[in-house]
Write an enzyme that holds these catalytic residues in place. Sequence first.
Site, PDB file in Angstrom:
ATOM      1  N   HIS A  16       0.879  -1.191  -0.021  1.00 50.58           N
ATOM      2  CA  HIS A  16      -0.068   0.031  -0.059  1.00 50.58           C
ATOM      3  C   HIS A  16       1.018   1.269   0.076  1.00 50.58           C
ATOM      4  CE1 HIS A  16      -3.438  -2.334   1.207  1.00 50.58           C
ATOM      5  NE2 HIS A  16      -2.706  -3.307   1.918  1.00 50.58           N
TER       6      HIS A  16
ATOM      7  N   GLU B   2      -7.350 -12.590   5.582  1.00 48.68           N
ATOM      8  CA  GLU B   2      -6.323 -11.913   6.575  1.00 48.68           C
ATOM      9  C   GLU B   2      -6.863 -12.003   7.951  1.00 48.68           C
ATOM     10  OE1 GLU B   2      -5.792  -7.555   6.098  1.00 48.68           O
ATOM     11  OE2 GLU B   2      -4.114  -7.681   7.158  1.00 48.68           O
TER      12      GLU B   2
END
Length: 330
Positions: A11, A192
């Site tokens: 990210h 996740e």
Amino acid sequence: MKLPLVELHLHIEGTLEPELIFELAERNGVAVPWATLAELRAQYEFTDLQSFLNLYYHNLDVLRQAADFTDLTRAYLARAADAGVRHAEIFFDPQAHTSRGIPLLTALGGVTDALGNSVADFGISTKLIVTFLRDRPADEALQILTEILASGYTIDGVGLDSAEVGYPPELFEEVFALAAANGLRRVAHAGEEGPPEYVWSALDRLGVERIDHGIRSLEDAALVERLVRERVPLTVCPFSNVRLRAIDTLADHPIVRMLDLGLLATVNSDDPAYFGGYIDDNLAALDAEFDLGPDRLALLARNGIEASFLEPAEKAALSLDVDAWRAAQP
Ligand code: ADE
Ligand code: ZN
């Protein structure tokens, strides 16, 4: 020679280092609630994904002008080049900026500017994947994607991130269908913190080609069997999993088990400014913990190449460089 690496789960907002937060705060006259770097760094203790996301979104307040986004991206590329990264497929969260009043094209333009010079300045080819925040309305994601498609800026793919539990992939079916209709590649965070069902849904309802994280897939043998059979890549982020308490310690991390199961697992840094290191740091720590050795390091590098959205000839060229690295190891 450094091991040639491909980074597939990064990210760009998660590369905002504390020093740059203070520099941009000063540049833009933004007040930050911390007097010193040490005081800011003391906030980097997380109990789960949400506790991290709270700080991650908060710190973005210092990013205001296109040049800020360019500087952020160039700082990542410089550090990645040092790590041996040769190709990066970078996530960018437009809604983390539009939701605080930054125009979409200011943020996107700033990032794109840096990526446009990346091969020449850093020797890193790049792709840009716009990630939608799953804890915001799907309609908003649809609107942003529509604006980007009309903007003249090129993106390569779409993804799905932010708080996972309670926001299953199928909420974004229409967004991903629009992306597919426009020839964009598709990925999604799944498994996740969320259950294996989210991984099935990302594959079947969104048509994703890669699963970001995916570590909870290991709880479902039929899913593992499918991921292995279809060679669906998992972009695994060991430091992130430990710092966000998905895994207790690095010694408990399943990356080696994943490789042994035949999963197409890759190693990535996720949000390196927050989790204690970049892709090379992740690999060095895994090597120290599990004694990976040159064969498994090269396997991870090859998995990254295979899992990328590069063209076959580009993959073949990078693979030759991994072969050369392996041949130079003892
Ligand atoms: N946004 C930035 N990092 C993330 C992560 N690890 N999971 C979900 N959303 C994110
Ligand atoms: Zn992520």
